[in-house]
Design a protein around this motif. Structure first.
Motif, PDB file in Angstrom:
ATOM      1  N   VAL A 277       1.102  -1.489   0.448  1.00 15.17           N
ATOM      2  CA  VAL A 277      -0.106   0.053  -0.426  1.00 15.17           C
ATOM      3  C   VAL A 277       0.815   1.077  -0.214  1.00 15.17           C
ATOM      4  N   ALA A 278       1.885   1.635   0.625  1.00 15.78           N
ATOM      5  CA  ALA A 278       2.957   2.474   0.418  1.00 15.78           C
ATOM      6  C   ALA A 278       3.978   2.558  -0.925  1.00 15.78           C
ATOM      7  N   GLN A 279       4.270   1.770  -1.130  1.00 12.51           N
ATOM      8  CA  GLN A 279       4.608   1.360  -2.481  1.00 12.51           C
ATOM      9  C   GLN A 279       3.530   2.091  -3.272  1.00 12.51           C
ATOM     10  N   ARG A 280       2.747   1.580  -3.400  1.00 12.26           N
ATOM     11  CA  ARG A 280       1.255   2.719  -4.684  1.00 12.26           C
ATOM     12  C   ARG A 280       1.314   3.924  -3.991  1.00 12.26           C
ATOM     13  N   LYS A 281       0.925   4.171  -2.854  1.00 19.47           N
ATOM     14  CA  LYS A 281       0.506   5.643  -2.060  1.00 19.47           C
ATOM     15  C   LYS A 281       1.612   6.655  -3.195  1.00 19.47           C
ATOM     16  N   ALA A 282       3.447   5.455  -2.759  1.00 11.83           N
ATOM     17  CA  ALA A 282       4.000   7.319  -3.479  1.00 11.83           C
ATOM     18  C   ALA A 282       4.440   6.836  -5.488  1.00 11.83           C
ATOM     19  N   ALA A 283       4.011   5.265  -5.619  1.00  9.85           N
ATOM     20  CA  ALA A 283       3.957   5.562  -7.096  1.00  9.85           C
ATOM     21  C   ALA A 283       2.856   6.229  -7.969  1.00  9.85           C
ATOM     22  N   LEU A 284       1.526   6.528  -7.306  1.00  8.53           N
ATOM     23  CA  LEU A 284       0.738   7.573  -7.443  1.00  8.53           C
ATOM     24  C   LEU A 284       1.056   8.819  -7.474  1.00  8.53           C
TER      25      LEU A 284
END
Length: 333
Positions: A277-284
């Protein structure tokens, strides 16, 4: 202007047309529709990125029960958003995309699809051929992570499909998925351990598996970015030429009609849901702020577009179709 036809000729043409159309107009309920959608059409989409040629390749689709797999989401929200998008939560059809990068000197395939594992996958080689390439021309295969829908297409009947290529996988994924002792600790993922070993075995026998570390440049212009969470070695790949960039996400998004709007929604395939989830938020956040192109394996084909901020979340803007200015790069570029 069409020349006028004499009456007898007009009547003859009309009779011929009507007699030819009559069978088609007389609907026969016993006649089954074609078994598949556009199977004969080429499953590739090409664009230029600076001096690089990038082709999205379709491996087909797979149906997954999002209603059973998604977490951190209220059932009513999931039902509403998916139905709004015309998606059945119990059988959501999901694209399996791979990406081919021609740099002029290297032909780099990012992910290899699901091979024969799924009823409607295994189209990668046909898409590759339609795009104008052969498997023996691929110099490097980059695997975002060792889940079967990304690596099973490496082999066919136990043999290496890309026999002249080097297969690159993050060292944390090879260490995790190829270690038999880890299998017992993760019984829900036992099939992944078995499949990963089968997928890499022919290339290991040829001495053609290379492990890379975080943020390594794999070939000139293509760099890995470590994004652990979905798997221990899950990786993005940043492709860059002449200041133009494309970031290939791996499994960042499984349900675009939910996870762009609510990036905190996770999926049971994640080994470390909190990190994913943290990776998704950062990537978006990064993609929306910087405006570069993104490629994703499970966003509807071709899975290339941009990310826009929208109402406290994000939205997906697919790339426009274009045929202008496309050319194949050469070693002289």
């Amino acid at each position: 202007m069409m020349p006028s036809l004499k009456a007898p000729l007009r009547r003859a043409l009309l009779c011929a047309l009507l007699s030819g159309l009559a069978p088609a107009m007389a609907f026969d309920a016993a006649v089954a529709p074609p078994p598949s959608q556009a199977r004969t059409l080429p499953g590739y989409h090409r664009l230029l990125l600076g001096k690089f040629e990038v082709s999205a390749l379709s491996d087909g689709t797979v149906a997954i029960p999002l209603s059973e797999l998604l977490t951190n989401v209220r059932p009513r929200e999931m039902q509403t958003q998916l139905q709004r998008a015309g998606i059945d939560p119990k059988q959501a059809e999901t694209s399996i995309n791979a990406f081919l990068v021609h740099t002029g000197s290297r032909l780099v395939l990012v992910d290899a699809g699901g091979g024969k594992l799924f009823p409607n996958s295994g189209r990668l080689l046909a898409s590759l051929a339609a795009a104008g390439y052969r498997p023996d021309q691929v110099t490097d295969v980059l695997i975002s992570h060792l889940h079967p829908d990304h690596s099973a297409g490496l082999t066919l009947d136990g043999k290496a499909v890309f026999g002249k290529a080097v297969v690159h996988v993050h060292q944390h994924d090879t260490r995790f998925w190829l270690e038999p002792r880890n299998k017992g600790a993760h019984p829900d993922h036992a099939h992944v351990f078995d499949q990963a070993a089968r997928d890499l075995a022919p290339y290991q026998a040829l001495g053609r598996v290379r492990s890379f570390a975080a943020d390594a440049e794999i070939v000139p212009g293509v760099r890995a970015i470590a994004t652990p969470g979905h798997t221990p070695g899950h990786s993005f790949f940043r492709v860059e030429s002449e200041g133009k960039a494309l970031v290939l996400w791996g499994d960042l998004i499984h349900a675009k009609d939910l996870q762009f709007r609510s990036p905190g929604i996770a999926i049971r395939y994640d080994l470390d849901s909190r990190a994913a989830v943290a990776q998704r938020k950062a990537a978006l956040r990064d993609a929306a702020a910087k405006g570069y192109l993104v490629g994703a394996p499970h966003i509807p084909f071709p899975g290339i577009g941009r990310v826009l901020e929208s109402g406290g979340g994000y939205e997906w803007l697919p790339v426009n179709y274009s045929e202008i200015g496309l050319r194949r790069p050469s070693a002289a570029d």
